[in-house]
Design a protein around this motif. Structure first.
Motif, short mmCIF file in Angstrom:
data_model
loop_
_atom_site.label_atom_id
_atom_site.label_comp_id
_atom_site.label_asym_id
_atom_site.label_seq_id
_atom_site.Cartn_x
_atom_site.Cartn_y
_atom_site.Cartn_z
N THR A 295 37.26 15.95 45.79
CA THR A 295 37.25 17.29 45.21
C THR A 295 38.21 18.24 45.91
OG1 THR A 295 35.36 17.90 46.60
CG2 THR A 295 34.88 17.08 44.38
N ASP A 296 38.54 17.95 47.17
CA ASP A 296 39.47 18.80 47.92
C ASP A 296 40.82 18.10 48.14
OD1 ASP A 296 38.42 16.88 49.60
OD2 ASP A 296 37.93 18.26 51.23
N SER B 91 33.86 15.40 48.56
CA SER B 91 34.99 15.94 49.32
C SER B 91 35.40 14.99 50.44
CB SER B 91 34.63 17.30 49.91
OG SER B 91 33.61 17.16 50.88
N LYS C 76 37.21 16.60 53.26
CA LYS C 76 37.18 17.55 54.37
C LYS C 76 38.22 17.21 55.45
CE LYS C 76 32.33 18.46 53.53
NZ LYS C 76 30.98 18.53 54.02
#
Length: 133
Positions: free
Chosen positions: A31-32, A58, A60
């Motif tokens: 998602t990131d 994610s 991160k």
């Protein structure tokens, strides 16, 4: 300590080499994704099952690595995918057999790659620091 340094050097070399490769299963979308600097290397390692990201989807990339996460990466680099099928034993008081990283921590400990932090503790949620390497 010397084994850990060698293993981490091997891991970094592997990341750079894997960044040049393509893996068919590297369809994982985080998602990131826009904030991941080395997308090809991350996708390759995700395709190999070394990295899976977090439950929210994610990756991160700016977050520090925990000791448990580092143990998983090191175990895969040192032992390959077969580490997933290894026996699970409780070596440290703060890493029960039900902990997601127990098999990786046990593997690395048996191979003399990692140690605990003292008093039979591993501190799996502790961050990897420059001093630990």
């Amino acid at each position: 300590m010397r084994n850990l340094k060698k293993t981490l050097c091997l891991f970094l070399a592997l990341v750079f080499v894997l960044g040049l490769c393509t893996v068919g299963a590297a369809d994982i979308v985080f998602t990131d994704e826009q904030s991941i600097q080395y997308k090809e290397a991350v996708q390759t390692m995700a395709g190999l099952g070394i990295l899976k990201g977090y439950e929210d989807g994610s990756f991160k990339p700016a977050q520090s690595l925990t000791r448990a996460e580092a143990a998983k990466i090191i175990a895969y680099v040192a032992g390959g995918e077969g580490v997933d099928n290894g026996a699970t034993e409780q070596i440290f008081d703060d890493v029960p057999t039900s902990h997601w990283a127990n098999k990786y921590i046990s593997y690395c400990y048996r191979k003399n790659i990692i140690n605990g932090v003292g008093a039979n503790k591993f501190d799996p949620n502790g961050l990897v620091t420059r001093n630990a390497v």
